[in-house]
Enzyme design. Structure first.
Site, PDB file in Angstrom:
ATOM      1  N   ASP A  47       0.983  -1.473   0.038  1.00 27.47           N
ATOM      2  CA  ASP A  47      -0.024   0.111   0.034  1.00 27.47           C
ATOM      3  C   ASP A  47       0.918   1.296  -0.029  1.00 27.47           C
ATOM      4  O   ASP A  47       1.900   1.418   0.754  1.00 27.47           O
ATOM      5  CB  ASP A  47      -0.941  -0.082   1.281  1.00 27.47           C
ATOM      6  CG  ASP A  47      -1.929  -1.120   1.299  1.00 27.47           C
ATOM      7  OD1 ASP A  47      -2.265  -1.716   0.242  1.00 27.47           O
ATOM      8  OD2 ASP A  47      -2.523  -1.389   2.294  1.00 27.47           O
ATOM      9  N   ASP A  73      -0.320  -3.596  -4.409  1.00 28.52           N
ATOM     10  CA  ASP A  73      -1.897  -3.467  -3.853  1.00 28.52           C
ATOM     11  C   ASP A  73      -2.516  -2.479  -4.009  1.00 28.52           C
ATOM     12  O   ASP A  73      -2.751  -1.689  -5.024  1.00 28.52           O
ATOM     13  CB  ASP A  73      -1.766  -4.152  -2.427  1.00 28.52           C
ATOM     14  CG  ASP A  73      -2.935  -4.552  -1.733  1.00 28.52           C
ATOM     15  OD1 ASP A  73      -3.908  -4.742  -2.565  1.00 28.52           O
ATOM     16  OD2 ASP A  73      -2.946  -4.913  -0.703  1.00 28.52           O
ATOM     17  N   ASP A 123      -5.499   2.800   1.425  1.00 31.47           N
ATOM     18  CA  ASP A 123      -6.146   1.917   2.108  1.00 31.47           C
ATOM     19  C   ASP A 123      -6.575   2.078   3.758  1.00 31.47           C
ATOM     20  O   ASP A 123      -5.773   2.510   4.350  1.00 31.47           O
ATOM     21  CB  ASP A 123      -5.550   0.404   2.056  1.00 31.47           C
ATOM     22  CG  ASP A 123      -5.872  -0.475   0.764  1.00 31.47           C
ATOM     23  OD1 ASP A 123      -6.410   0.410   0.032  1.00 31.47           O
ATOM     24  OD2 ASP A 123      -5.427  -1.502   0.641  1.00 31.47           O
ATOM     25  N   ARG A 157     -11.819   0.039  -7.470  1.00 35.29           N
ATOM     26  CA  ARG A 157     -11.641   0.333  -6.067  1.00 35.29           C
ATOM     27  C   ARG A 157     -11.255   1.823  -5.928  1.00 35.29           C
ATOM     28  O   ARG A 157     -10.321   2.248  -5.346  1.00 35.29           O
ATOM     29  CB  ARG A 157     -10.394  -0.363  -5.078  1.00 35.29           C
ATOM     30  CG  ARG A 157     -11.072  -1.996  -4.980  1.00 35.29           C
ATOM     31  CD  ARG A 157      -9.916  -2.682  -3.941  1.00 35.29           C
ATOM     32  NE  ARG A 157     -10.357  -3.886  -4.074  1.00 35.29           N
ATOM     33  CZ  ARG A 157      -9.611  -4.796  -3.168  1.00 35.29           C
ATOM     34  NH1 ARG A 157      -8.601  -4.312  -2.404  1.00 35.29           N
ATOM     35  NH2 ARG A 157      -9.658  -6.014  -3.111  1.00 35.29           N
TER      36      ARG A 157
END
Length: 515
Positions: A161, A190, A194, A243
């Site tokens: 991340d 990734d 997040d 996302r």
């Protein structure tokens, strides 16, 4: 069921390379902790002030950032850390102390509070090194680039991340940052942004998220629904599979964002989440709003959005797109005041304001960029010779109205395209290398240039030199496009000489600045 990463995702990299040195205390303890005013949900729950009122220090390595955190009287003593240069695995080590809990290979903001990290000077780049916020509160991250953080391959950092938050995190404002990857999960990356395991009261504003399989999530699983109260506004999401964000439970406010080339899906509200989606601009994208990859539905209230070449899949099991018109299925109340730009001007105002090294400008609520208030902390190269940083470090682009030429040009491109203010036009050399110059009719002083690559070619530029064309002197050299600084030089023609590339270079804009 998660769908495979879209093949349309292209690797990209916007670089900014500056050398690294040590931490330095500055004689400005009363300077403001960050530039501008916090917005959105980060204003709630007591507000977000970061390191306001505390010591201001300068750091040019990751170890120095950790040392600044560990050198405080306590884990809650306010501090502003001004960062300049490239922060990477080679200069980031664990530091021990009673006011910190750091680690190797990551910027660790764990079990701390009241911290601002802000990029200054020539810019701050966290290269393959993520920022991890855990069991922390009242954190501001502003004006930095985080790129190519991996969870597999080498080197790895932060679970892949760029910025990750988890475990009872409260009140985080992330503003004017650029978060980039060079592919999806199969390439080792990734999420870019997040939040999980009870993270609340977060705002992401005026930022760029691009070239990734996953933009970011709120909640790591369908049972992780304790997160929420997150605002996303005036951000650019570009060349991302899905996302943007993924919401599992909780509430999000999503307004005035520009979405370009979302390959699989966009805002994914699921597991009871609610999203207010206002005055965004979606272009060349698929399934930009709905519930995807699950039968646990989410909700949205959508209004004022513009859909420009957006396609929709058919509804079915684990796939519930909002569809044309994006009709609302709930009502979401927002507890703070905010100003909405018209969706039609969002692409332009986001282009001018979002991302690191853009002068920290914000929208005035009427589609025009404006300088923030209050005045930013003044970065200083040494404790005894403070040099104020202007509120807009870019200033006037001297390339507009100047002339240009170069070594060669590919068919369909033009030297003049690099100084027309249009990111949709560009110059390419006839081969894989070549030079492009900006020239003036009278001597002009320049100390900074910005090289912007065209869409689809970000990361193609390899090594380069900046040359005073008249004298042949090399002003500086490096790798990758972005912001480039050097000693103020008075000249009539300045050349950007590309000496290597990973693909055909496409220079959309070659901006020049006096300061």
């Amino acid at each position: 069921m998660r769908r495979p990463v879209a093949r349309g995702l292209q690797a990209a990299l916007a670089t900014l390379a500056i050398g690294a040195t040590a931490v330095l205390a500055l004689p400005t303890p009363q300077a403001s902790a960050a530039t501008g005013s916090v917005t959105g949900y980060a204003t709630r729950n007591g507000g977000t002030t970061g390191g306001a009122g505390g010591q201001v220090v300068r750091a040019t390595t990751g170890t120095a950032i950790h040392a600044a955190l560990c050198g405080r009287a306590s884990s809650s003593t306010p501090i502003t850390i001004q960062v300049e240069g490239t922060i990477n695995h080679g200069n980031t080590s664990k530091v021990s102390g009673g006011s910190c809990s750091t680690a190797d290979g990551v910027i660790e903001l764990k079990q701390i509070s009241n911290v601002t990290i802000i990029g200054v000077g020539g810019g701050a780049v966290f290269d393959q090194l993520g920022i991890h916020i855990r069991e922390a509160s009242n954190i501001i991250i502003q004006n930095v680039t985080v790129r190519n953080v991996k969870k597999s391959g080498s080197p790895t950092s932060n679970g892949g991340d760029a910025i990750g938050m988890e475990s009872s995190v409260r009140n985080v404002w992330v503003d004017h940052v650029t978060l980039e990857a060079s592919g999806g999960e199969s390439e080792g990356f990734d999420g870019l942004f997040d939040m999980k395991n009870n993270t609340q009261y977060v705002t992401l504003s005026y930022s760029i998220l691009r070239n990734s399989g996953r933009g970011g999530l709120i909640g790591s699983s369908e049972s992780d629904t304790s997160n929420g109260y997150v605002t996303f506004h005036h951000n650019l999401y570009e060349n991302i599979d899905s996302r943007t964000p993924l919401l599992r439970g909780g509430t999000a406010h999503i307004y005035n964002n520009h979405y370009v080339s979302l390959h699989e899906s966009g805002i994914n509200s699921r597991a009871g989440a609610s999203a207010k989606v206002e005055n965004n601009y979606f272009r060349n994208s698929k399934d930009v709003l709905g519930t995807f990859y699950t039968n646990e539905r989410g909700y949205w209230q959508a209004s004022g959005n513009i859909l420009d070449n957006v396609t929709w899949s058919s509804a079915g099991s684990e796939n519930y797109p909002a569809g044309p018109g994006m009709p609302s299925n709930t009502s979401v109340s927002i507890p703070y005041a905010y100003s909405l730009d018209g969706a039609n001007c969002v692409p332009d105002v986001v282009r001018q304001t979002a991302g690191a090294n853009k002068g920290l400008q914000v929208s005035d609520g009427n589609c025009s960029p404006t300088n923030p208030s209050p005045t930013p902390t003044s970065p200083t190269p040494t404790p005894t010779t403070p040099t104020p940083t202007p509120s807009n470090p870019g200033g006037t682009n001297l390339s507009i109205g100047a002339g240009s030429d170069g070594s060669s040009k590919a068919s369909g491109t033009s030297y003049g395209n690099v100084r027309d203010g249009d990111l949709n036009t560009y110059w390419s050399p006839a081969g894989s290398t070549g030079s492009i110059s900006i020239k003036w009719g009278s001597p002009t002083t320049v100390s900074r240039i910005v090289i912007r690559e065209a869409a689809g070619a970000v990361g193609n530029i390899g090594s380069w030199r900046v040359v005073n064309h008249t004298t042949g002197a090399v002003l500086t050299s490096g790798n990758g496009a972005g912001t480039i600084t050097f000693s103020p030089t008075t000249l009539s023609k300045i050349t950007f000489d590309i000496t290597s590339s990973t693909g055909t270079p496409r220079v959309a804009e070659y901006e020049t600045y006096a300061g």
